[in-house]
Design a protein around this motif. Structure first.
Motif, PDB file in Angstrom:
ATOM      1  N   ILE A  96       0.833  -1.202   0.000  1.00 30.96           N
ATOM      2  CA  ILE A  96       0.000   0.000   0.000  1.00 30.96           C
ATOM      3  C   ILE A  96       0.868   1.252   0.000  1.00 30.96           C
ATOM      4  O   ILE A  96       0.655   2.186  -0.788  1.00 30.96           O
ATOM      5  N   PHE A  97       1.871   1.286   0.871  1.00 26.13           N
ATOM      6  CA  PHE A  97       2.769   2.441   0.962  1.00 26.13           C
ATOM      7  C   PHE A  97       3.467   2.684  -0.375  1.00 26.13           C
ATOM      8  O   PHE A  97       3.522   3.821  -0.880  1.00 26.13           O
ATOM      9  N   THR A  98       3.991   1.630  -0.951  1.00 25.95           N
ATOM     10  CA  THR A  98       4.734   1.750  -2.208  1.00 25.95           C
ATOM     11  C   THR A  98       3.830   2.224  -3.337  1.00 25.95           C
ATOM     12  O   THR A  98       4.220   3.081  -4.143  1.00 25.95           O
ATOM     13  N   THR A  99       2.611   1.682  -3.399  1.00 26.48           N
ATOM     14  CA  THR A  99       1.667   2.080  -4.444  1.00 26.48           C
ATOM     15  C   THR A  99       1.334   3.560  -4.351  1.00 26.48           C
ATOM     16  O   THR A  99       1.347   4.281  -5.365  1.00 26.48           O
ATOM     17  N   ILE A 100       1.039   4.025  -3.149  1.00 27.57           N
ATOM     18  CA  ILE A 100       0.688   5.438  -2.980  1.00 27.57           C
ATOM     19  C   ILE A 100       1.880   6.336  -3.296  1.00 27.57           C
ATOM     20  O   ILE A 100       1.747   7.354  -3.990  1.00 27.57           O
TER      21      ILE A 100
END
Length: 375
Positions: A96-100
């Motif tokens: 999630i962090f990487t995608t955002i």
């Protein structure tokens, strides 16, 4: 100067610490306390003696990636290309962090549906973007008129969590159709679908974005082996996205993590050949039903639980305290730790609801319920 001035210690850490200090039964944090499948631990023990301890390719261990593609196809009849549409991550949170970080830019807006899990907002803020928090209805159904009204030319992403933590709700067919209609009106918006509890659903299966061509071509889907196989400490998840989005996600991943734990990837790859995914929801439905039965004689009102391993209850018949104070007193006076739902809202909305994790062995659930029936 803090980049995250309003981000404090998470409520999960606070309640778990209090539980330890007071020797309380910890039903707050979402981790199981029963043994991992012996098949999996035996695979790990054997592989630990083999040559599997160096870096894997950046995107993931190739045999595991093939197995994931097969799993997605078997579960959702979606064909994905492992090399271009899949990424193994250090847990769903990193995915999630990487995608955002990869897809959200300065001054963008991201719609987050409250009550929401606490890992969404921080990466949005670190992009110098804005989280637009839109509350679900009080029965935890989605208010699509409000969600659409929150969409603007600045909206870059909408985040959904299905099945939903903390409420245990799943989106129904009309919800998915409303989401499709919304995204048709706003063709630039990317969908981030957090589906970490995808294999823990009960009377009805959740409708995955994987099954909706209109959505999946502009969506990033997040999954978690930690949740599926109750190995949360392994921190292994995966991300599925169309190639044009995955290219950007991989750019961030390679400098944030580079590659994920090789032994864990190899073990899960082999384990997938011998485990029945369908049995997972049956196992947790038995846990849910048993815990609900145990609490049926308590003064807590049980909210419907359609998926996840969380049970939300109302304590309105017991106290008019705010939910944080009630949870603290539940620990100090009754020896059971829960999570207050108000912490999942931007504005701290308090409906006198708290969340228990029922992913525990029966003895733990029985003793917790005994204490809760005395509240």
């Amino acid at each position: 100067m803090s980049k995250l001035p309003n981000i404090t210690t998470s409520i999960f850490t606070v309640m778990s610490k209090m539980a330890a200090e007071h020797n309380a039964i910890n039903l707050s944090q979402g981790f199981p306390n029963f043994p991992v499948d012996e098949k999996l631990t035996e695979i790990v023990a054997r592989l630990a003696k083999e040559d599997i301890h160096q870096y894997t390719p950046m995107a993931g261990y190739p045999p595991l990636m093939t197995k994931i593609a097969n799993l997605v196809n078997r579960s959702y009849q979606r064909n994905i290309e492992p090399e271009t549409e899949l990424l193994v991550t250090t847990g769903a949170t990193q995915g999630i962090f990487t995608t955002i970080q990869a897809l959200v830019e300065n001054q963008d807006e991201v719609i987050v549906l409250d009550p929401s899990y606490d890992c969404y907002e921080a990466p949005i803020l670190l992009c110098n973007a804005k989280a637009i928090r839109v509350a679900l209805n009080d029965d935890y159904t989605a208010n699509w008129e409000n969600i659409e009204a929150a969409c603007t030319s600045k909206t870059k992403m909408i985040i959904i969590n299905n099945p939903h933590n903390p409420t245990g709700k799943i989106l129904n067919e009309s919800d998915i159709e409303a989401l499709e209609n919304l995204l048709e009106k706003f063709p630039e918006i990317i969908l981030l679908s957090d589906e970490v509890y995808e294999y823990i659903t009960f009377e009805e299966k959740h409708i995955s974005v994987h099954t909706r061509p209109q959505l999946r071509n502009r969506a990033v889907v997040i999954s978690s082996f930690g949740k599926t196989f109750h190995i949360t400490g392994w921190k292994i998840g995966y991300v599925v996205a169309p190639e044009q989005l995955m290219k950007e996600i991989k750019k961030v991943h390679q400098f944030l993590v580079f590659s994920v734990n090789s032994l864990a990837q190899a073990a899960i790859s082999e384990y997938l050949d011998s485990v029945s995914i369908d049995e997972i929801s049956i196992f947790f439905q038995q846990k849910r039903d048993y815990f609900r039965e145990l609490l049926s004689k308590s003064r807590f009102e049980l909210i419907p639980c359609e998926g996840t391993y969380f049970q939300v209850v109302s304590y309105k018949a017991i106290s008019d305290e705010n939910d944080v104070d009630f949870c603290k007193r539940l620990i100090t006076e009754h020896g059971v730790a829960a999570i207050p739902i108000s912490n999942f809202y931007e504005n701290g909305k308090d409906l006198h609801l708290i969340r228990f994790c029922f992913a525990k062995d029966n003895a733990t659930l029985e003793e917790a319920a005994r204490r809760l029936c005395n509240v």
